[in-house]
Design an enzyme around this catalytic site. Structure first.
Site, PDB file in Angstrom:
ATOM      1  N   GLU A  80     -32.196  93.331  -9.942  1.00 61.89           N
ATOM      2  CA  GLU A  80     -33.556  92.750  -9.324  1.00 61.89           C
ATOM      3  C   GLU A  80     -31.933  92.149  -8.307  1.00 61.89           C
ATOM      4  OE1 GLU A  80     -36.474  94.544  -8.938  1.00 61.89           O
ATOM      5  OE2 GLU A  80     -36.112  95.435 -10.796  1.00 61.89           O
ATOM      6  N   ASP A 128     -19.468 108.269  19.528  1.00 60.65           N
ATOM      7  CA  ASP A 128     -20.179 108.675  18.895  1.00 60.65           C
ATOM      8  C   ASP A 128     -21.312 108.051  18.695  1.00 60.65           C
ATOM      9  OD1 ASP A 128     -17.970 108.837  17.489  1.00 60.65           O
ATOM     10  OD2 ASP A 128     -17.124 107.197  16.396  1.00 60.65           O
ATOM     11  N   ARG A 185     -13.248 102.224   9.681  1.00 63.35           N
ATOM     12  CA  ARG A 185     -12.172 103.265  11.044  1.00 63.35           C
ATOM     13  C   ARG A 185     -12.329 103.214  12.482  1.00 63.35           C
ATOM     14  NH1 ARG A 185     -16.394 106.305  14.239  1.00 63.35           N
ATOM     15  NH2 ARG A 185     -15.357 107.884  14.197  1.00 63.35           N
ATOM     16  N   PRO A 190     -31.260  96.063   0.155  1.00 64.23           N
ATOM     17  CA  PRO A 190     -32.606  96.489   0.998  1.00 64.23           C
ATOM     18  C   PRO A 190     -32.907  95.492   2.349  1.00 64.23           C
ATOM     19  CG  PRO A 190     -32.935  96.588  -1.155  1.00 64.23           C
ATOM     20  CD  PRO A 190     -31.804  96.162  -0.719  1.00 64.23           C
TER      21      PRO A 190
END
Length: 273
Positions: free
Chosen positions: A119, A176, A161, A92
Site C-alpha cells: 500500500e 520530441d 536521454r 499513483p
C-alpha cells in the site's frame, strides 16, 4: 548524475544495464547504485511491511528499514562526493510525470528513488526526508502497478536521454513530443525512412522536396493533426500566443476555433476539411 534506487526487487532494475542508460553508465555519464531494502532488516524473515493503523486491506512498508537505508545511501553518496540529492517517490497519488518534470530532474546531480510495494511507504518516511532534500512524488499514469520499479525505469530513461553526451545526436530530443519550446503541448507527427515506396505505400512528397521551410511547416501541421486527434486536451491548454498565423489556419481546418480569450476549442460537430 548519480542515481540510487532502494528496492526489495533489485533484479527488476536489470534493464538499467542496457540500451541508452547502460551506455550512459559505461561512459560515466550516469553512476547507478541499486540497493536491496532487506539489507536493513534484522529479523529472520527480513520483514519490510506491517499492517496499517486504522485497519483496512493490504500492508504498509515500515519506517525503520527505509530510514536506515536512506541514511546509509545519503552517507555513501556524500562520501563519494555527490551533492544536491533529490528524493523521487513513484506513486499513483503523485504529480503527473511530464517532459517538463523530466527536464527538471535532468538538471539535478543526484536522484534517490524509493519504489514502494504493497500500500506504499509509511508517510512519516517521506515527511522526514522532505526536511533534508527536495521530494518529487511523481505518477507515470492514472493506473496502479504492483510496485514502483517500472516507474523508476520510465523516469530514469526519460531523464537520462536528456543528459549531455547520452544521445548520439544531441539535437534529436528537441523535436520530441512535449519538448520545451515549439513542441510544448504537442505530439510529434509521423516519421518515415527508406525505401520511398513500401507495399505500395509512398511517403509525403514534401519530404522529398529538399525545401526545409516547407518540411518544417508540414511537420508542425502534422503535430497539430495528431494532437487534435489523440490529445485534444493539450491544444485546449496551449498558450494562444505560441500560435502563429499558419498554426491558426491549421487549427481552423482541423475544426478548432478561438474563444474570446484566444484559446482554441473544438467546434461542436466539427469535421476536418
Amino acid at each position: 548524475m548519480r542515481l540510487d534506487v532502494v528496492t526489495i526487487f533489485p533484479e527488476y532494475l536489470e534493464p538499467l544495464n542496457v540500451s541508452l542508460v547502460g551506455k550512459a553508465r559505461a561512459r560515466g555519464r550516469l553512476d547507478v547504485h541499486v540497493h536491496d531494502l532487506r539489507q536493513w532488516t534484522y529479523d529472520r524473515h527480513h520483514t519490510v511491511d506491517d499492517t496499517p493503523y486504522g485497519g483496512g486491506p493490504g500492508m504498509v512498508m515500515k519506517t525503520e528499514p527505509w530510514g536506515e537505508a536512506l541514511d546509509d545511501t545519503l552517507a555513501a553518496g556524500y562520501e563519494a562526493g555527490a551533492h544536491g540529492p533529490v528524493l523521487v517517490v513513484p506513486t499513483p497519488s503523485g504529480r503527473p510525470f511530464t517532459q517538463e518534470v523530466a527536464v527538471e530532474l535532468s538538471e539535478r546531480p543526484w536522484l534517490i528513488f524509493t519504489p514502494a510495494r504493497y500500500e506504499g511507504i509509511d508517510r512519516r518516511v517521506i515527511d522526514e526526508y522532505a526536511t533534508r532534500m527536495p521530494v518529487y512524488e511523481v505518477s507515470i499514469g492514472d493506473y496502479v502497478l504492483a510496485g514502483g520499479e517500472a516507474a523508476v525505469l520510465v523516469v530514469t530513461e526519460a531523464v537520462a536521454r536528456l543528459l549531455p553526451g547520452v544521445l548520439g545526436n544531441a539535437e534529436s530530443h528537441r523535436d520530441d513530443s512535449f519538448a520545451p519550446g515549439a513542441m510544448a503541448n504537442l505530439l510529434e507527427g509521423p516519421v518515415y525512412t527508406k525505401p520511398p515506396v513500401w507495399r505500395g505505400r509512398g511517403i509525403p512528397d514534401v519530404l522529398l522536396s529538399g525545401h526545409h521551410g516547407k518540411i518544417a511547416r508540414w511537420r508542425r501541421d502534422e503535430a497539430f493533426r495528431r494532437t487534435a486527434l489523440n490529445r485534444p486536451d493539450l491544444i485546449e491548454r496551449c498558450d494562444p500566443a505560441s500560435f502563429d498565423k499558419k498554426d491558426r489556419e491549421t487549427l481552423s481546418i482541423l475544426g478548432w476555433a478561438p474563444d474570446p480569450d484566444g484559446r482554441f476549442w473544438r467546434r461542436p460537430g466539427a469535421v476536418e476539411e
